[in-house]
Write a protein that holds these residues in place. Structure first.
Motif, mmCIF file in Angstrom:
data_model
loop_
_atom_site.group_PDB
_atom_site.id
_atom_site.type_symbol
_atom_site.label_atom_id
_atom_site.label_comp_id
_atom_site.label_asym_id
_atom_site.label_seq_id
_atom_site.Cartn_x
_atom_site.Cartn_y
_atom_site.Cartn_z
ATOM 1 N N ASP A 150 0.799 -1.228 0.000
ATOM 2 C CA ASP A 150 0.000 0.000 0.000
ATOM 3 C C ASP A 150 0.829 1.274 0.000
ATOM 4 O O ASP A 150 0.283 2.355 0.192
ATOM 5 N N LYS A 151 2.152 1.168 -0.185
ATOM 6 C CA LYS A 151 2.955 2.387 -0.177
ATOM 7 C C LYS A 151 4.198 2.274 -1.049
ATOM 8 O O LYS A 151 4.721 1.183 -1.283
ATOM 9 N N LEU A 152 4.649 3.427 -1.510
ATOM 10 C CA LEU A 152 5.894 3.557 -2.259
ATOM 11 C C LEU A 152 6.545 4.863 -1.820
ATOM 12 O O LEU A 152 6.030 5.939 -2.093
ATOM 13 N N HIS A 153 7.660 4.747 -1.102
ATOM 14 C CA HIS A 153 8.385 5.918 -0.633
ATOM 15 C C HIS A 153 9.775 5.911 -1.264
ATOM 16 O O HIS A 153 10.529 4.946 -1.088
ATOM 17 N N ILE A 154 10.093 6.962 -2.006
ATOM 18 C CA ILE A 154 11.360 7.047 -2.733
ATOM 19 C C ILE A 154 12.113 8.301 -2.311
ATOM 20 O O ILE A 154 11.530 9.389 -2.243
ATOM 21 N N THR A 155 13.415 8.145 -2.044
ATOM 22 C CA THR A 155 14.290 9.280 -1.772
ATOM 23 C C THR A 155 15.262 9.422 -2.943
ATOM 24 O O THR A 155 15.871 8.433 -3.383
ATOM 25 N N LEU A 156 15.398 10.634 -3.451
ATOM 26 C CA LEU A 156 16.250 10.917 -4.602
ATOM 27 C C LEU A 156 17.457 11.760 -4.198
ATOM 28 O O LEU A 156 17.427 12.458 -3.188
ATOM 29 N N GLN A 157 18.505 11.685 -5.020
ATOM 30 C CA GLN A 157 19.658 12.562 -4.875
ATOM 31 C C GLN A 157 19.988 13.192 -6.228
ATOM 32 O O GLN A 157 19.774 12.578 -7.274
ATOM 33 N N LYS A 158 20.549 14.396 -6.183
ATOM 34 C CA LYS A 158 20.917 15.084 -7.417
ATOM 35 C C LYS A 158 22.191 14.504 -8.023
ATOM 36 O O LYS A 158 23.142 14.186 -7.324
ATOM 37 N N THR A 159 22.174 14.380 -9.338
ATOM 38 C CA THR A 159 23.375 14.128 -10.122
ATOM 39 C C THR A 159 23.177 14.903 -11.424
ATOM 40 O O THR A 159 22.502 15.935 -11.419
ATOM 41 N N ASP A 160 23.735 14.450 -12.555
ATOM 42 C CA ASP A 160 23.507 15.190 -13.801
ATOM 43 C C ASP A 160 23.319 14.256 -14.989
ATOM 44 O O ASP A 160 23.465 13.038 -14.871
ATOM 45 N N TYR A 161 22.983 14.849 -16.133
ATOM 46 C CA TYR A 161 22.621 14.067 -17.316
ATOM 47 C C TYR A 161 23.810 13.283 -17.871
ATOM 48 O O TYR A 161 23.635 12.202 -18.438
ATOM 49 N N ALA A 162 25.018 13.813 -17.698
ATOM 50 C CA ALA A 162 26.196 13.078 -18.152
ATOM 51 C C ALA A 162 26.328 11.760 -17.389
ATOM 52 O O ALA A 162 26.612 10.705 -17.971
ATOM 53 N N HIS A 163 26.105 11.809 -16.095
ATOM 54 C CA HIS A 163 26.144 10.596 -15.273
ATOM 55 C C HIS A 163 25.037 9.627 -15.701
ATOM 56 O O HIS A 163 25.257 8.415 -15.806
ATOM 57 N N PHE A 164 23.852 10.163 -15.968
ATOM 58 C CA PHE A 164 22.732 9.332 -16.406
ATOM 59 C C PHE A 164 23.080 8.563 -17.684
ATOM 60 O O PHE A 164 22.883 7.340 -17.765
ATOM 61 N N LEU A 165 23.609 9.270 -18.690
ATOM 62 C CA LEU A 165 23.945 8.606 -19.953
ATOM 63 C C LEU A 165 25.097 7.619 -19.777
ATOM 64 O O LEU A 165 25.075 6.518 -20.337
#
Length: 255
Positions: free
Chosen positions: A67-82
């Motif tokens: 019954d739940k979805l809890h997500i914590t995010l952190q900043k990075t950048d698009y270069a890291h993503f690719l």
């Protein structure tokens, strides 16, 4: 899970309690990895890519129950993503994102897909209307992912989800795990495919007049019946979003 492998796709119903927050600390990456990412980014620019190295929000922690979805995010950048997408990284340094997807269905029961244009990171790929989290979606570290869906639908096909003349209803549908996480919302339009096509054509013209290249080279409308979807999945050889087939089968109870 590295992006280089074929991802294991899991689909569930979106739980009622969804909370997404952003940690104040930026994602830690070792110096050697920073250097590799920078070199990779410079190689992309040298090859003529015009991507923007903007902020990306990577999943730090995820708590999921029935019954739940809890997500914590952190900043990075698009270069890291690719870089993470095309290179195997230790799990602690992978860039795993959460993306809002719109499963759009016209009044006369056609599913709407988009074909990514040649200048995007995934040229020619067929996908749902979709987009990641932007700084404008965050208020006091809390993320409004529905705001992201509204923005992306407007930017990609020119449909305003808050306009009741165009949209009958929007409701949470699926959570998809495929390495990263997608929240899929069913968007039922109040207009038929013909009106949508006409509106999209005018939207394209307006973008080009403003000097903006549409994100999609075209939109595709699929009759939402098992035979049509089965033929599409069998005979259309264009690249697809990893979980597109799974979501279409799930929505039409195709097993």
């Amino acid at each position: 899970m590295g992006w280089g492998k074929i991802p294991m796709i899991k689909i569930k119903t979106i739980p009622t309690d969804v909370r997404i927050t952003v940690s104040p600390e930026r994602m830690y990456l070792p110096h050697s990895l920073h250097e590799s990412i920078n070199l990779y980014w410079e190689s992309l620019k040298a090859s003529g890519k015009t991507f923007h190295r903007g902020t990306i929000f990577s999943i730090k922690e995820m708590i999921e129950a029935r019954d739940k979805l809890h997500i914590t995010l952190q900043k990075t950048d698009y270069a890291h993503f690719l870089y993470s997408k095309y290179n195997k990284l230790p799990i602690d340094y992978e860039c795993r994102v959460i993306v809002a997807n719109g499963l759009i269905v016209t009044k006369d029961n056609y599913i709407v897909l988009g074909e990514m244009n040649s200048r995007t990171a995934s040229p020619g790929r067929l996908q749902f209307i979709a987009g990641g989290i932007d700084e404008s979606d965050i208020n006091q570290q809390s993320v409004n992912i529905f705001k992201s869906l509204i923005r992306e639908t407007k930017e990609e096909i020119g449909v305003d989800l808050t306009n009741s003349n165009l949209v009958e209803k929007v409701r949470p549908r699926y959570i998809v795990h495929w390495g990263s996480v997608a929240l899929v919302y069913l968007i039922q339009l109040a207009i038929d495919r013909s009106e949508l096509q006409n509106r999209y054509k005018q939207f394209e013209i307006a973008l080009k007049k403003a000097g903006v290249e549409p994100e999609f080279s075209s939109i595709i409308l699929l009759s939402a019946d098992c035979e049509s979807i089965s033929n599409f999945l069998k005979y259309d050889n264009r690249p697809r979003l990893d979980f597109l087939s799974a979501v279409l089968k799930k929505e039409l109870n195709m097993g």
